[in-house]
Design a protein around this motif. Structure first.
Motif, PDB file in Angstrom:
ATOM      1  N   VAL A 189       0.957  -1.147  -0.018  1.00  8.98           N
ATOM      2  CA  VAL A 189       0.074   0.153   0.080  1.00  8.98           C
ATOM      3  C   VAL A 189       1.007   1.309  -0.095  1.00  8.98           C
ATOM      4  O   VAL A 189       2.065   1.124   0.413  1.00  8.98           O
ATOM      5  N   PRO A 190       0.457   2.199  -0.584  1.00  8.31           N
ATOM      6  CA  PRO A 190       1.360   3.524  -0.729  1.00  8.31           C
ATOM      7  C   PRO A 190       1.315   4.257   0.755  1.00  8.31           C
ATOM      8  O   PRO A 190       0.260   4.457   1.295  1.00  8.31           O
ATOM      9  N   PRO A 191       2.420   4.770   1.191  1.00  5.37           N
ATOM     10  CA  PRO A 191       2.588   5.509   2.306  1.00  5.37           C
ATOM     11  C   PRO A 191       1.883   7.028   2.123  1.00  5.37           C
ATOM     12  O   PRO A 191       2.034   7.401   0.898  1.00  5.37           O
ATOM     13  N   TYR A 192       1.606   7.680   3.110  1.00  6.87           N
ATOM     14  CA  TYR A 192       0.875   8.829   2.915  1.00  6.87           C
ATOM     15  C   TYR A 192       1.505   9.869   3.938  1.00  6.87           C
ATOM     16  O   TYR A 192       2.252   9.615   4.957  1.00  6.87           O
ATOM     17  N   PRO A 193       1.516  11.258   3.383  1.00  6.06           N
ATOM     18  CA  PRO A 193       2.029  12.301   4.292  1.00  6.06           C
ATOM     19  C   PRO A 193       1.061  12.296   5.532  1.00  6.06           C
ATOM     20  O   PRO A 193      -0.186  11.838   5.562  1.00  6.06           O
ATOM     21  N   THR A 194       1.759  12.665   6.820  1.00  4.15           N
ATOM     22  CA  THR A 194       0.899  12.387   7.965  1.00  4.15           C
ATOM     23  C   THR A 194       0.925  13.836   8.582  1.00  4.15           C
ATOM     24  O   THR A 194      -0.041  13.923   9.704  1.00  4.15           O
ATOM     25  N   ALA A 195       1.585  14.882   8.164  1.00  4.68           N
ATOM     26  CA  ALA A 195       1.292  16.367   8.742  1.00  4.68           C
ATOM     27  C   ALA A 195       1.769  17.297   7.571  1.00  4.68           C
ATOM     28  O   ALA A 195       2.677  17.132   6.626  1.00  4.68           O
ATOM     29  N   LEU A 196       1.352  18.472   7.543  1.00 10.49           N
ATOM     30  CA  LEU A 196       1.520  19.413   6.766  1.00 10.49           C
ATOM     31  C   LEU A 196       1.684  20.819   7.554  1.00 10.49           C
ATOM     32  O   LEU A 196       0.324  21.006   8.117  1.00 10.49           O
ATOM     33  N   SER A 197       2.483  21.823   7.139  1.00 13.09           N
ATOM     34  CA  SER A 197       2.349  23.038   7.822  1.00 13.09           C
ATOM     35  C   SER A 197       3.064  23.920   6.927  1.00 13.09           C
ATOM     36  O   SER A 197       3.750  23.803   5.982  1.00 13.09           O
ATOM     37  N   GLY A 325      -7.148  15.936   3.828  1.00 16.65           N
ATOM     38  CA  GLY A 325      -7.395  16.001   5.421  1.00 16.65           C
ATOM     39  C   GLY A 325      -6.178  16.834   5.938  1.00 16.65           C
ATOM     40  O   GLY A 325      -6.173  17.619   7.143  1.00 16.65           O
ATOM     41  N   LEU A 326      -5.222  17.183   5.205  1.00 17.73           N
ATOM     42  CA  LEU A 326      -3.736  17.683   5.704  1.00 17.73           C
ATOM     43  C   LEU A 326      -3.793  19.327   5.131  1.00 17.73           C
ATOM     44  O   LEU A 326      -3.126  20.172   5.381  1.00 17.73           O
TER      45      LEU A 326
END
Length: 625
Positions: A189-197, A325-326
């Motif tokens: 499964v592809p990994p996804y970003p977990t946070a963005l700022s 969502g980010l």
């Protein structure tokens, strides 16, 4: 004893000896067969055991590299130290205790059952509780990645890996093989970003902060540095401001990753920075656009002495999907107290040196000037100052819309159409056949384009054509040459997009936009969905077809693959609503259809040139009738 008796006794003795010899030979042969059967059974059991251990090792590896419930989230036990490397080196998840697992470049070493421990008695002791299964994992077993398989169209998404492992065999006199190897493909499964700022460094500041000002306290105008940070595995980030989009985290030319948000444990990594000059009033120059018969200019939002500049930042995963969502959406509030001195107020003529040639005065009212002007682009002249002509009527529309700058016209595409129709320079065409020249010119006047030059930067912006109808809903994602996806509304002339038909980059020749009075169609295929106008071209196995001509279960060509149309649904639209739609035309020969395809929401469609050609063919068929 008589002679006859002696002979009989000898015969009996010989017969007994022969029977004994026969029995001995039989027993020996039988024993040999038994030994061979035992050996075959041992070899078979050894192979079966090795196959079982290989399957167990591959299953263990699959479980380790795919996500499982860990604490409050889902993470793999093993993950690549750098997801974007061509050969992975794994790291062990620090949230787990993996005693019998070690890692090295491209390999994972597991504790496996030794063949001399894989027997009934050993498992019986484990079941009785007198021994631990961990004590049986004494045989080292390596699982090696032999290939990382990327998804077509997403070169950085490793959707599966091919692995190889091996287990030792019991040696024997007749069987010298040392190990039995096995290979398998494991889907990931592809990994996804977990946070963005988003962080900002205002003029005069030495460090980044998240102070974007407020409606009651605006920040000063000047050069701002915006920094985007993210956690987890990120392909790239996109920052939109004042109608302009910038990609951070990848090299714009090579498409290579230039950040270190490359594994699931990456935290608060800088993806990139961008410098923007924010003027008093909160604009970087503004963006002009046709709105019906008027031209509007966006100088930001807000009012009073403080203006807010909308900023949106999005993060994209390796499979091309946005982590919605980010998404970060902020306003940078800038004071407009000095706006009048810096911009002289909206609604004024400026940038006049950008278009020194005046259309009406220098072209339209001078005999022979138009055809001579047409010749310029065909003779290799590329300087916009010689090709664009100032249009005061449209400039007045710009000023009426609150803008400061200049609107210029451009007829390069009309000149090209005249040349294609005659094989001559436009001036030669006009001299040889004035009536045909006039007819061809009129038929192609819709190719007349407008460019905006807005103060203070006076940069050339393509407005498009006033009467051309675009084809894509404005948020349609277009695949760029570097593998990113960008909303069609943010693509400009000169950008490079991906041509799925030729599997190579293509340059955007022009961009058009305009209101659409008819409802859009949502075309859904096995690859996704795209919202277009009814005239938009799709390549099917039967040739080019308009969107409204497509049928359910019809097969659409998508690069080297095929997809099936699932449904075509008209979208509801208020009678007074006219959404802005967009389209692109790619550089390339007008005779080579393959040079004019783009990827929209993952679906291959034709560009503006193919749409216009399809429309002209339909018009010709109607005329024949």
């Amino acid at each position: 004893m008589s002679l006859n008796q002696t002979g009989s006794a000898s015969l009996v003795a010989l017969t007994g000896l022969a029977a004994l010899a026969f029995t001995t030979i039989f027993v020996s042969l039988r024993q040999k067969e038994i030994n061979q059967d035992v050996e075959k059974s041992r070899i078979s059991n050894s192979r079966n055991l090795a196959e079982t251990l290989n399957l167990s090792n591959i299953s263990t590896f699959k479980a380790l590299v795919n996500e499982a419930k860990i604490g409050a989230g889902y993470e793999p036990a093993l993950y690549p130290a750098n997801y974007f490397e061509s050969q992975w080196t794994f790291l062990k998840n620090p949230n787990l205790i993996l005693t019998h697992v070690t890692v090295s470049q491209g390999k994972v070493h597991l504790g496996s059952l030794a063949t001399n421990h894989a027997h009934y008695e050993d498992f019986l002791n484990v079941l009785k509780g007198t021994d631990s299964v961990l004590n049986k994992l004494t045989q080292p077993a390596a699982v090696e990645i032999v290939r990382q398989n990327s998804r077509p169209g997403h070169p950085y998404y490793i959707e599966s890996v091919d692995v190889r492992t091996g287990s030792s065999l019991e040696r024997s006199q007749s069987y010298s093989a040392k190990a039995l190897n096995a290979t398998a493909r494991i889907n990931l499964v592809p990994p996804y970003p977990t946070a963005l700022s988003l962080w900002v460094k205002a003029p005069g500041q030495a460090t980044f902060s998240q102070d974007f000002g407020s409606t009651g306290s605006g920040l000063p105008a000047g050069d701002y540095v915006f920094q985007v940070r993210a956690s987890g595995v990120v392909h790239y980030a996109e920052i939109e401001m004042s109608g302009q989009s910038s990609i951070l985290g990848i090299d714009g030319t090579s498409g290579q990753i230039v950040h270190s948000a490359n594994n699931i444990k990456a935290q608060d990594v800088v993806l990139g920075e961008i410098v923007k000059s924010i003027l008093p009033g909160g604009t970087t120059s503004g963006r002009a656009a046709f709105q019906g018969c008027a031209i509007s200019v966006d100088y930001g939002v807000g009012g009073g002495n403080v203006v807010g500049v909308p900023i949106r930042v999005s993060a994209y995963a390796v499979d091309g999907t946005e982590s919605t969502g980010l998404r970060v959406e902020k306003n940078l509030f800038v004071t407009s107290a000095t706006q009048q001195t810096a911009q002289a107020g909206p609604g004024a003529r400026a940038c006049e040196s950008s278009c020194p040639i005046r259309y009406w005065e220098d072209i339209a009212q001078v005999p022979g000037a138009l055809v001579t002007h047409f010749d310029k682009s065909l003779l290799g002249i590329t300087d916009p100052k010689q090709l664009d002509t100032a249009d005061w009527n449209e400039t007045n529309n710009l000023i009426d819309g609150g803008g400061k700058g200049l609107i210029c016209g451009n007829q390069e595409l009309i000149a090209e159409a005249l040349h294609q129709a005659s094989g001559l320079l436009p001036s030669q065409y006009n001299a040889a056949n004035p009536d045909a020249f006039t007819t061809t010119y009129g038929n192609n006047y819709h190719l007349f384009r407008y460019f905006a030059y807005l103060a203070p930067a006076c940069e050339r912006q393509l407005l498009g054509t006033r009467d051309s109808c675009g084809c894509f809903q404005e948020n349609t994602r277009i695949r760029m040459a570097d593998g990113t996806d960008r909303p069609v509304r943010l693509i400009r002339q000169g950008d490079w997009v991906w041509n799925p038909r030729l599997q190579k980059p293509s340059r955007v020749a022009r961009v058009i936009a305009g209101p659409e009075k008819f409802p859009l169609l949502r075309v859904t295929t096995t690859f996704g969905a795209v919202e277009v106008t009814g005239e938009h071209p799709f390549l099917t196995t039967s040739g080019l077809r308009k969107a409204h001509e497509l049928l359910k279960d019809e097969v659409i060509v998508n690069g080297s693959q095929a997809e099936t149309v699932l449904e075509i649904v008209p979208l509801s639209q208020d009678a007074a609503e006219h959404p802005t739609v967009w389209n692109l035309s790619l550089e390339g020969s007008t005779l080579q259809d393959d040079e004019h395809y783009i990827l929209a929401n993952g679906i291959m469609t034709g560009d503006l040139l193919l749409q216009e050609r399809l429309g002209s063919q339909a018009s010709g068929r109607r005329d024949e009738k």
